[in-house]
Write a protein that holds these residues in place. Structure first.
Motif, short mmCIF file in Angstrom:
data_model
loop_
_atom_site.label_atom_id
_atom_site.label_comp_id
_atom_site.label_asym_id
_atom_site.label_seq_id
_atom_site.Cartn_x
_atom_site.Cartn_y
_atom_site.Cartn_z
N ALA A 324 0.85 -1.20 0.00
CA ALA A 324 0.00 0.00 0.00
C ALA A 324 0.88 1.25 0.00
O ALA A 324 2.06 1.19 0.37
CB ALA A 324 -0.93 -0.02 1.21
N PRO A 325 0.34 2.41 -0.38
CA PRO A 325 1.16 3.64 -0.45
C PRO A 325 1.82 3.97 0.88
O PRO A 325 1.24 3.81 1.96
CB PRO A 325 0.14 4.72 -0.83
CG PRO A 325 -0.94 3.98 -1.55
CD PRO A 325 -1.03 2.64 -0.86
N ALA A 326 3.08 4.43 0.81
CA ALA A 326 3.83 4.83 2.00
C ALA A 326 4.76 5.98 1.61
O ALA A 326 5.12 6.14 0.44
CB ALA A 326 4.64 3.65 2.56
N GLU A 327 5.14 6.77 2.61
CA GLU A 327 5.93 7.98 2.36
C GLU A 327 7.31 7.88 3.01
O GLU A 327 7.44 7.34 4.11
CB GLU A 327 5.19 9.21 2.90
CG GLU A 327 3.84 9.43 2.22
CD GLU A 327 3.00 10.45 2.98
OE1 GLU A 327 2.93 11.60 2.54
OE2 GLU A 327 2.40 10.07 4.01
N THR A 328 8.32 8.41 2.33
CA THR A 328 9.67 8.47 2.90
C THR A 328 10.22 9.88 2.72
O THR A 328 10.04 10.48 1.66
CB THR A 328 10.62 7.45 2.23
OG1 THR A 328 10.98 7.91 0.92
CG2 THR A 328 9.98 6.08 2.14
N ILE A 329 10.88 10.36 3.75
CA ILE A 329 11.49 11.70 3.72
C ILE A 329 12.89 11.61 4.29
O ILE A 329 13.13 11.00 5.34
CB ILE A 329 10.66 12.71 4.54
CG1 ILE A 329 9.29 12.94 3.86
CG2 ILE A 329 11.39 14.04 4.67
CD1 ILE A 329 8.35 13.80 4.66
N LEU A 330 13.84 12.22 3.58
CA LEU A 330 15.24 12.26 4.01
C LEU A 330 15.64 13.70 4.26
O LEU A 330 15.56 14.54 3.35
CB LEU A 330 16.13 11.63 2.94
CG LEU A 330 17.64 11.90 3.04
CD1 LEU A 330 18.22 11.27 4.29
CD2 LEU A 330 18.37 11.37 1.81
N PHE A 331 16.06 14.02 5.48
CA PHE A 331 16.65 15.32 5.78
C PHE A 331 18.15 15.25 5.52
O PHE A 331 18.81 14.28 5.89
CB PHE A 331 16.38 15.73 7.23
CG PHE A 331 14.96 16.13 7.50
CD1 PHE A 331 14.48 17.35 7.05
CD2 PHE A 331 14.10 15.30 8.19
CE1 PHE A 331 13.17 17.74 7.29
CE2 PHE A 331 12.78 15.66 8.43
CZ PHE A 331 12.31 16.89 7.98
N TYR A 332 18.67 16.30 4.90
CA TYR A 332 20.05 16.28 4.43
C TYR A 332 20.68 17.64 4.69
O TYR A 332 20.17 18.67 4.26
CB TYR A 332 20.03 15.95 2.94
CG TYR A 332 21.30 16.19 2.16
CD1 TYR A 332 22.50 15.62 2.55
CD2 TYR A 332 21.28 16.97 1.01
CE1 TYR A 332 23.65 15.82 1.81
CE2 TYR A 332 22.42 17.17 0.26
CZ TYR A 332 23.60 16.60 0.67
OH TYR A 332 24.74 16.80 -0.06
N SER A 333 21.79 17.65 5.44
CA SER A 333 22.44 18.92 5.76
C SER A 333 23.96 18.77 5.68
O SER A 333 24.50 17.66 5.64
CB SER A 333 22.06 19.37 7.18
OG SER A 333 22.66 18.53 8.14
N MET A 334 24.63 19.90 5.69
CA MET A 334 26.09 19.89 5.63
C MET A 334 26.68 19.25 6.88
O MET A 334 27.73 18.59 6.83
CB MET A 334 26.63 21.29 5.45
CG MET A 334 28.09 21.32 5.08
SD MET A 334 28.64 22.92 4.52
CE MET A 334 27.62 23.14 3.07
N ASN A 335 26.03 19.43 8.01
CA ASN A 335 26.53 18.81 9.25
C ASN A 335 26.55 17.29 9.14
O ASN A 335 27.46 16.64 9.67
CB ASN A 335 25.66 19.22 10.44
CG ASN A 335 25.93 20.65 10.88
OD1 ASN A 335 26.99 21.20 10.57
ND2 ASN A 335 24.98 21.26 11.56
N ASP A 336 25.56 16.72 8.42
CA ASP A 336 25.55 15.27 8.20
C ASP A 336 26.79 14.85 7.44
O ASP A 336 27.45 13.85 7.77
CB ASP A 336 24.31 14.85 7.41
CG ASP A 336 23.02 15.04 8.19
OD1 ASP A 336 23.09 15.11 9.44
OD2 ASP A 336 21.96 15.11 7.56
#
Length: 606
Positions: A324-336
């Protein structure tokens, strides 16, 4: 029975997915087999179906007790004789299981790699083994993303049981890892099956340059728009899991932390509550997830960028396992990037880990379809965009950013290339921070030249500049910004620099309410369906009934029925047991066990 009859009778499906039937045939012909199939792609059926048809007992090697328990519960719920031998049992239960195995009453037996090796001269010598399935096989390879020393002895089983077919299964393994799995397990001319890595039900989105506070605010809004959906937030550090869980609880969201530093009893309790839907949100390190076979996880958020695409792909794969539909979000920063680069420099496999991190950065920074990048990483070529990622839905707009690049690089040069990224931003923004004042950077000609931009915009542009190779981070010099030759060309106007406009800082997903959510599903089994539009109120009522059934039996709700099955029921609205049993994912055992209660509820609400 034949494979298709087993599939329909016990698992409720009318047809196999791509490669499944061929893999089952390979096992039944007693060939060694290597199976590469994405999470949620149906790996388990590849050994469970032949186990039902071959004489003897199939041994499944699994890394975690919780994973074994999930699988055994799911099989028993489908009417299949399955057991697990692990350290969680007392001697009496252990003895009973062993007797049943020796007598041939158990078709599928789950064991840890350590238990398997210790039982070779004892239990294994007394039982008839039909097939040995090595789940999470990438754990045996030091080139894999999750190497586990306890897997290293498994190569001995080929010598101990030369006539027993071995099936190695994994969701994430690049070419070098696959070759190593074959070598380490000593597979004999294995047949290799590589399924598509595409998970079209997963939406993919990347959010760049957010501060921890901004990330937390976004996550709170996101979860509040989905109050009944289960999800996982992956964090890089143990402390951040606890801090985020506390923040969410302070905003009325029932969340729990999970990391390897917690007492075992607390980890077990959190995992159990999550599986039972008593807790819907877990903030965790990567220690959480491999032991979860929970099919109704509707979203996964990465608070920090993972170290490799393999890790990222496996972690987002824990969402939408039911299709079934699902959502993914990736936060990305210079500190990472700075933190992960330091980890790479300290690792024992510096070169290969640096390459994996670089590929992960390329994915996060990409301005082309993200799904095509993921598929390409696993040597699968797609000739079309997915239209289910943020890049496809809102393509980035480029502009001539030369002036902004020159501002930042000039500031870096005027500090003697001794300032961090955050300090460069303070200089161009005209912020008199303690560091800027102490080092007299507020007297530089570049002080305040870029104050028309917000700090968030500057963070985004600086991230792009680094990705474009205009400057490096000198990790051994307090993370100072060092202008590269490519940066010099832009600084002195020898070349132009194109930047992408930052995405609008809005929360379109958070504004959607469940009441307005319409899911269109095609139900081919029914001829009397008046509409193929899902009834959201019926779906919620079915979910409540599922939870009640699960609590009565001590099962996680998703073992009773997956979310996808509930969506199908809320769309097709079967009012007879025969129609109920024709819904995909409902086998004969579950039809007999749950059908009357669910049909009665559907009749009342339709």
């Amino acid at each position: 029975m034949d494979p298709k009859t087993v599939l329909k009778t016990y698992f409720g499906y009318d047809s196999f997915r791509k490669n499944q039937q061929e893999i089952i045939s390979s096992a039944m012909q007693r060939h060694d087999t290597l199976v590469l199939m994405p999470t949620g792609g149906g790996k388990s059926l590849c050994y469970q179906v032949p186990a039902m048809l071959m004489p003897g007992t199939c041994i499944v090697v699994s890394p975690l007790i919780s994973l074994m328990q999930d699988q055994v519960e799911a099989l028993k719920a489908n009417g299949i004789e399955a057991e697990a031998l692990n350290s969680s049992h007392d001697l009496g239960i252990d003895t009973t299981i062993r007797r049943r195995v020796v007598s041939g009453d158990v078709k599928i037996l789950y064991m840890s790699p350590e238990r398997l090796m210790t039982e070779i001269p004892f239990l294994l010598s007394q039982m008839r083994i039909s097939l040995i399935a090595i789940d999470e096989a990438h754990c045996i390879s030091q080139w894999g993303h999750d190497f586990r020393p306890e897997y290293s002895q498994l190569g001995d089983i080929r010598q101990r049981f030369p006539d027993v077919p071995i099936m190695a299964l994994t969701a994430t393994a690049d070419r070098i890892t696959r070759l190593d799995i074959i070598k380490q397990l000593r597979l004999n001319n294995p047949r290799e099956f590589i399924s598509s890595f595409d998970r079209p039900n997963l939406s993919l989105a990347v959010k760049k340059g957010y501060t921890p506070k901004e990330k937390t605010s976004f996550i709170i809004n996101f979860i509040k728009a989905r109050p009944l959906d289960a999800g996982i937030v992956y964090c890089l550090s143990r402390a951040s899991t606890e801090k985020l869980a506390n923040e969410l609880n302070a905003h009325g969201i029932h969340a729990a932390a999970y990391h390897a530093g917690m007492p075992a009893a607390d980890r077990t309790l959190t995992q159990a509550k999550f599986k039972q839907d008593d807790i819907l949100v877990v903030c965790a390190t990567i220690a959480f997830g491999m032991g979860i076979d929970k099919s109704n996880v509707r979203w996964v958020i990465h608070f920090n960028m993972p170290k490799s695409i393999e890790s990222y792909y496996q972690e987002i794969g824990r969402a939408g396992r039911d299709g079934a539909p699902a959502e993914t979000i990736l936060f990305y920063s210079m500190n990472d990037i700075i933190m992960l680069e330091k980890f790479v420099k300290e690792s024992g496999q510096r070169e290969i880990n640096a390459d994996k991190l670089r590929r992960m950065q390329e994915y996060a920074e990409s301005s082309v379809c993200r799904r095509r990048i993921l598929l390409n990483y696993f040597n699968e070529v797609s000739d079309h965009d997915c239209h289910n990622c943020d890049v496809c839905q809102d393509p980035p707009k480029r502009f001539d950013g030369t002036r902004y690049v020159q501002m930042a690089l000039s500031a870096a040069k005027r500090t003697g290339e001794e300032a961090k990224v955050s300090t460069i931003i303070e200089i161009v923004k005209g912020i008199k921070s303690p560091t800027v004042v102490r080092k007299s950077y507020d007297r530089l000609p570049t002080f305040g030249v870029g104050k028309e931009l917000t700090t968030k915009q500057w963070r985004d542009y600086m991230l792009q500049m680094m990705q474009l190779g205009f400057f490096d981070i000198e990790y051994d010099k307090a993370d100072a910004v060092k202008v590269t030759a490519a940066g010099e060309d832009v600084l002195w106007s020898r070349k132009q620099a194109l930047l992408c406009q930052p995405a609008e800082d809005v929360l379109p997903l958070a504004k959607r309410s469940r009441k307005n959510k319409k899911i269109q599903l095609v139900i081919p089994h029914f001829t009397n369906v008046a509409t193929n539009e899902e009834d959201p109120n019926l779906f919620e009522a079915l979910r409540i009934l599922r939870k009640k059934c699960a609590d009565e039996e001590g099962f996680p709700p998703y073992i009773v029925f997956s979310d996808k099955v509930l969506h199908n029921l809320a769309t097709s609205k079967p009012t007879t047991l025969d129609d109920f049993g024709n819904v995909s994912g409902i086998g004969e055992h579950k039809k007999a066990k749950y059908g009357a209660r669910f049909v009665e509820l559907i009749k009342k609400m339709t």
